[in-house]
Design an enzyme around this catalytic site. Structure first.
Site, PDB file in Angstrom:
ATOM      1  N   GLU A  89       0.829  -1.214   0.000  1.00 49.00           N
ATOM      2  CA  GLU A  89       0.000   0.000   0.000  1.00 49.00           C
ATOM      3  C   GLU A  89       0.864   1.265   0.000  1.00 49.00           C
ATOM      4  OE1 GLU A  89      -3.280  -0.051   2.819  1.00 49.00           O
ATOM      5  OE2 GLU A  89      -3.303   2.135   2.866  1.00 49.00           O
ATOM      6  N   LYS A 119      -7.416  -0.933  11.726  1.00 54.74           N
ATOM      7  CA  LYS A 119      -6.830  -1.439  10.479  1.00 54.74           C
ATOM      8  C   LYS A 119      -5.601  -0.602  10.110  1.00 54.74           C
ATOM      9  CE  LYS A 119      -6.195  -1.738   5.859  1.00 54.74           C
ATOM     10  NZ  LYS A 119      -5.386  -0.864   5.017  1.00 54.74           N
ATOM     11  N   ASP A 150       4.386 -14.443  12.159  1.00 52.79           N
ATOM     12  CA  ASP A 150       3.060 -14.970  11.836  1.00 52.79           C
ATOM     13  C   ASP A 150       2.049 -13.821  11.989  1.00 52.79           C
ATOM     14  OD1 ASP A 150       0.591 -16.171  11.745  1.00 52.79           O
ATOM     15  OD2 ASP A 150       1.148 -17.874  12.978  1.00 52.79           O
ATOM     16  N   HIS A 161      -1.890  10.164  -0.976  1.00 50.67           N
ATOM     17  CA  HIS A 161      -2.133   8.785  -1.359  1.00 50.67           C
ATOM     18  C   HIS A 161      -2.307   8.680  -2.879  1.00 50.67           C
ATOM     19  CE1 HIS A 161      -3.269   4.820   0.048  1.00 50.67           C
ATOM     20  NE2 HIS A 161      -4.159   4.787  -0.919  1.00 50.67           N
TER      21      HIS A 161
END
Ligand code: MEV
Length: 551
Positions: free
Chosen positions: A150, A350, A366, A485
């Protein structure tokens, strides 16, 4: 250590070319990059990189280029604390000396190694690895590799860290013991025998621990192993799925869940916990008369709570055209929204995980386990906070507090206010064993971070999470994130579109085309593959315009 000094060597890093950045790494980490690949075979027992390397400002730079710099500048200094200008000099020199033409070793996984790692392997997939800069954690500078697809994530977190490190940086704490829980469930114990079963287990605790330790003998040798056992009684509830048709007439109301607490030293510990759980289960069944159910680690590891925090005077928070006080108020507002609206809390968390997962990926951790436990911890019920309805909350908290010392220095009003941020969550990571030795890239990335042990790695990751969330809230609450972005997004779209034409015409296009297509898409306010293709085709001769159908 002087944070500004640390920063100056890396400022403008983002403006450098890929090759220049790679050369800067070679110069900064000679012990790491001057030697052969740290792992060339599947799981060697000892990592050749070991812990020779310490963070850039404290490392002894012994590379030829570094010595040459010192000679030419008649300076006894090595690269410790050099500034950006000096770095650029060295990078150019390295290129002109043509010292090292080997491909830079932070590159995808060899497919033969991949084939040994998983089943039905057909290839590998690459992800960009970038460096998060400006982190000072517990007074120590850290350069943190992140693997992420991203755009903006790394720029944002480095920007946030720069602000936070302009004062005192991050403080992080983690428990001394790196432990994990192995669970064994015991079923079908009649209700009137449950008390007796629990008492038997507790009475036999030292023997059970001793018995269990034979299943993790290596861990015991390293100073870890099973150190505790606890027993929980779990009430059964009806199957939540209304379609369920019971096939067993037995309906015991409670199950026993035995937890074995294992010190796994610097390992993540999943395999160890599952081995212990499977090994010890028959013994537990014998003691209690219970039927053995599942035997597996728990990914909720509340004994590995790791906390990151920062405090910074309001005055240092100014951003773009906003004053520090405005930024502080806007971030608090954004955080408070997440506290009361789980739709927002999910996105808030998130964004925080953007940082944590990227480091997890770069460091061979992990990330599914880390994700699962973080989101579990965001639920009031899991945290044991039953005062609220069962809610999902933001994992970071922000507040403003008065600083007594500043107030004592006769500062008044906003001048003695501090903006504070904190993130605490259970995080299970390991720096020994697992896949870390399998893929050389993990070892290079660990080396860049200063070869942290498991405790340090967990602290680094929680600091990244806090900084990433701070960055997102600051951007969202002020100018919004789309401008920055979109620039990167447009570059990606332009790149994808141009590749289509490269494939068709089998010629490679100069990279400035990518930037000009990206810029024009932004100007047009339409960042799509279709627009990118239209713009590309404007400058192509008709004969070269083909049906680009494979996008
Ligand atoms: C995007 O990957 C992450 C954000 O949505 C996080 C947030 O909204 O806090 C920007």
């Amino acid at each position: 250590m002087n944070p500004n000094l640390h920063g100056s060597a890396w400022s403008g890093f983002y403006k450098k070319t890929l090759k220049e950045r790679q050369n800067q790494l070679k110069i900064t980490f000679p012990d790491l990059f001057d030697q052969p690949s740290p792992a060339t075979s599947i799981a060697p027992s000892v990592s050749p990189v070991s812990s020779v390397y310490s963070t850039p400002l404290t490392s002894i730079c012994s590379s030829p280029i570094s010595r040459k710099y010192s000679e030419e500048n008649k300076s006894n200094d090595t690269l410790n604390g050099i500034n950006n200008e000096q770095f650029n000099y060295l990078i150019k020199k390295l290129e002109s000396l043509n010292i090292d033409q080997d491909p830079f070793p932070i590159k995808g996984l060899d497919e033969h190694i991949a084939d040994k790692m998983i089943e039905n392997c057909v290839g590998t997939i690459g992800l960009p690895v970038g460096l998060a800069l400006n982190f000072i954690i517990n007074e120590k500078p850290r350069i943190i590799p992140m693997a992420v697809e991203e755009p903006s994530v790394i720029a944002a977190v480095s920007g946030a860290a720069k602000t936070i490190s302009s004062y005192k940086g991050f403080t992080a704490v983690a428990p001394e013991r790196n432990s994990i829980i192995a669970q064994v469930v015991l079923l079908d114990i009649p209700q009137n025998s449950l008390n007796l079963a629990v008492n038997k287990l507790l009475h036999q605790k030292p023997n059970i621990i001793k018995f269990a330790n034979q299943f993790c003998a290596n861990m015991v040798k390293r100073g870890g192993g099973v150190f505790d056992m606890s027993v929980r009684r779990i009430s059964r509830t009806n199957n939540r799925n209304k379609k369920h048709h019971p096939i067993s007439s037995e309906n015991f109301r409670e199950w026993l869940v035995v937890h074995l607490h294992i010190d796994v030293c610097d390992a993540m510990g999943a395999n160890c916990a599952s081995t212990v759980a499977e090994g010890v289960a028959p013994h537990l069944s014998e003691l209690t008369g219970g039927r053995i159910g599942l035997r597996i680690l728990s990914n909720l590891n509340v004994e590995r709570m790791t906390k990151a925090s920062f405090r910074i005077p309001l005055s240092l928070l100014s951003y773009k055209s906003y004053t520090g006080k405005e930024v502080a108020a806007l971030i608090i507002e954004a955080y408070e929204w997440a506290e009361i609206d789980h739709y927002r809390a999910i996105t808030h968390n998130k964004g925080m995980m953007n940082g944590i997962d990227s480091v997890a990926l770069a460091a061979g951790q992990d990330w599914r386990a880390i994700e699962a436990s973080a989101h579990a911890w965001a639920c009031d019920g899991v945290r044991g906070d039953y005062s609220q309805s069962n809610n999902y909350r933001p994992l970071t908290t922000y507040w403003i507090e008065k600083d007594d010392q500043l107030a004592d220095c006769r500062k008044e009003g906003d001048d003695c206010l501090m903006f504070c941020g904190e993130l605490e969550l259970p995080i299970t990571v390991g720096t020994a064993g697992g896949v870390i030795n399998t893929n050389p890239v993990y070892l290079y990335n660990m080396g860049i971070m200063g070869n942290p042990n498991a405790k340090e790695l967990s602290m680094i990751m929680v600091c990244i999470g806090l900084a990433q969330n701070f960055a997102a809230l600051r951007a969202l609450a002020t100018e919004g994130i789309q401008r920055g972005h979109m620039k990167l997004h447009a570059t990606n779209i332009a790149f994808a579109a141009l590749r289509c034409y490269e494939d068709e015409t089998n010629s490679s296009r100069p990279s400035h085309d990518i930037m000009s297509v990206a810029r024009r898409m932004i100007e047009k306010g339409s960042i799509t593959l279709t627009t990118a293709k239209e713009l590309i085709e404007e400058s192509l001769p008709k004969s070269q315009i083909s049906q680009c159908t494979h996008m």
